[in-house]
Enzyme design. Structure first.
Site, PDB file in Angstrom:
ATOM      1  N   GLY A  18      -3.164   0.387  -4.810  1.00  0.00           N
ATOM      2  CA  GLY A  18      -2.689  -1.018  -5.363  1.00  0.00           C
ATOM      3  C   GLY A  18      -1.612  -1.249  -4.481  1.00  0.00           C
ATOM      4  N   LYS A  19      -1.540  -0.747  -3.169  1.00  0.00           N
ATOM      5  CA  LYS A  19      -0.443  -0.984  -2.309  1.00  0.00           C
ATOM      6  C   LYS A  19      -0.382  -2.619  -1.831  1.00  0.00           C
ATOM      7  CE  LYS A  19      -1.969   1.936   0.783  1.00  0.00           C
ATOM      8  NZ  LYS A  19      -3.031   2.737   0.008  1.00  0.00           N
ATOM      9  N   VAL A  21      -1.622  -5.194  -3.352  1.00  0.00           N
ATOM     10  CA  VAL A  21      -1.149  -6.059  -4.532  1.00  0.00           C
ATOM     11  C   VAL A  21      -0.108  -5.942  -4.714  1.00  0.00           C
ATOM     12  CG1 VAL A  21      -1.644  -6.290  -6.982  1.00  0.00           C
ATOM     13  CG2 VAL A  21      -3.745  -5.935  -5.394  1.00  0.00           C
ATOM     14  N   LYS A  36       0.473  -5.815   8.134  1.00  0.00           N
ATOM     15  CA  LYS A  36      -0.600  -4.886   8.262  1.00  0.00           C
ATOM     16  C   LYS A  36      -0.779  -4.336   9.724  1.00  0.00           C
ATOM     17  CE  LYS A  36      -3.669  -2.190   6.356  1.00  0.00           C
ATOM     18  NZ  LYS A  36      -3.601  -1.207   5.172  1.00  0.00           N
ATOM     19  N   GLU A 101       2.853  -2.664   5.297  1.00  0.00           N
ATOM     20  CA  GLU A 101       1.893  -1.909   4.763  1.00  0.00           C
ATOM     21  C   GLU A 101       1.204  -0.985   5.712  1.00  0.00           C
ATOM     22  OE1 GLU A 101      -1.138  -3.706   1.945  1.00  0.00           O
ATOM     23  OE2 GLU A 101      -2.235  -1.815   1.813  1.00  0.00           O
ATOM     24  N   GLY A 102       1.187  -0.049   5.368  1.00  0.00           N
ATOM     25  CA  GLY A 102       0.325   1.257   6.225  1.00  0.00           C
ATOM     26  C   GLY A 102      -0.924   1.317   5.800  1.00  0.00           C
ATOM     27  N   ALA A 103      -1.508   2.379   6.351  1.00  0.00           N
ATOM     28  CA  ALA A 103      -2.940   2.744   6.004  1.00  0.00           C
ATOM     29  C   ALA A 103      -3.039   3.991   5.261  1.00  0.00           C
ATOM     30  CB  ALA A 103      -3.821   2.821   7.195  1.00  0.00           C
ATOM     31  N   PRO A 185       1.328  -3.676 -14.278  1.00  0.00           N
ATOM     32  CA  PRO A 185       0.122  -3.107 -14.916  1.00  0.00           C
ATOM     33  C   PRO A 185      -1.216  -3.759 -14.194  1.00  0.00           C
ATOM     34  CG  PRO A 185       1.400  -4.927 -16.226  1.00  0.00           C
ATOM     35  CD  PRO A 185       1.988  -4.371 -14.661  1.00  0.00           C
ATOM     36  N   LEU A 187      -3.832  -6.279 -13.843  1.00  0.00           N
ATOM     37  CA  LEU A 187      -3.828  -7.930 -14.166  1.00  0.00           C
ATOM     38  C   LEU A 187      -5.202  -8.117 -14.206  1.00  0.00           C
ATOM     39  CD1 LEU A 187      -0.731  -8.669 -11.988  1.00  0.00           C
ATOM     40  CD2 LEU A 187      -1.041  -8.266 -14.337  1.00  0.00           C
TER      41      LEU A 187
END
Ligand SMILES: Nc1ncnc2c1ncn2[C@@H]1O[C@H](COP(=O)(O)OP(=O)(O)O)[C@@H](O)[C@H]1O
Ligand SMILES: [Mg+2]
Length: 210
Positions: A18-19, A21, A36, A101-103, A185, A187
């Site tokens: 979930g990174k 999101v 990214k 955001e990494g991988a 949470p 969604l």
């Protein structure tokens, strides 16, 4: 938080935790620029596309590398007959805070001689760790936090994603050595509005270190 916020690296204990999101929620909340650096997998919605959809007020910067195959970047690059080059691995300039955001996780190879953690070490940004709440998360989270110490990465905070799991949360809080800034949470539906609301309700950005 710093008075002038440069931004954060968002990593996780694994792929699919979930990174993206969470990063979308963060980018929207901060009106940040999302980046990214390495996208592996172009057939489904890319992470940048997902963030553009879920964070309408964020700026989505172009990826440095785009590889077709959804697998570890070092191999995805090989399949495309190329490799990640250091000269493109510089944080982009932006007048907004960056959400990078990494991988996958920290120990994912970006090249035959380069792990995600090596790249993050070059970038002077505090790191947010996303972790599932499901069984196995205590081990995965503490291993990730341990690797952060080894690579001298600055921990900004830990985010849990999924259903409430107080035992795991307490163990991660007790052993993790960094703030848990909240739990996002699952969604349903997941869209820009439900994410912004859940983010505001559940994620305490003022708890972030760094
Ligand atoms: N809080 C959430 N609520 C609903 N669905 C989620 C949530 N977080 C992640 N997902 C879904 O789980 C899958 C993996 O999430 P993603 O953010 O892409 O993971 P990662 O970036 O860690 O690989 C996606 O289908 C995403 O839409
Ligand atoms: Mg992602």
């Amino acid at each position: 938080m710093e008075s002038v916020m440069k931004g954060f690296i968002v990593t996780g204990t694994d792929t699919d935790v979930g990174k993206t999101v969470f990063a979308a929620g963060l980018a929207q909340a901060l009106r940040a620029a999302y980046w990214k650096p390495v996208q592996a997998g172009l057939e489904d919605e890319t992470d940048s596309q997902k963030v553009a959809r879920l964070a309408p007020d964020a700026e989505v910067l172009p990826e440095a590398f785009r590889f077709r195959t959804p697998c570890s970047p070092h191999h995805a690059a090989l399949v495309d007959g190329t490799e990640v080059q250091d000269s493109y691995l510089h944080l982009p300039a932006s007048d907004r805070p960056l959400v990078v955001e990494g991988a996958g996780g920290l120990m994912v190879p970006w090249r035959q001689d380069l792990l995600g953690a090596d790249v993050f070490q070059r970038w002077d940004l505090p790191v947010i760790v996303c972790a599932r709440t499901t069984l196995g998360t205590i081990n995965h989270t503490l291993l990730t936090l341990n690797a952060m110490t080894t690579y001298d990465l600055e921990l900004a905070g830990i985010v849990l994603i999924g259903d409430e799991e107080p035992v795991a949360e307490k163990a991660i809080a007790d052993f993790g050595g960094g703030p848990i800034i909240g739990r996002l949470p699952f969604l349903d539906p997941l869209d820009a509005q439900t994410l912004a609301e859940a983010f505001a309700q559940n994620i305490k950005l003022d708890l972030l270190d760094g």
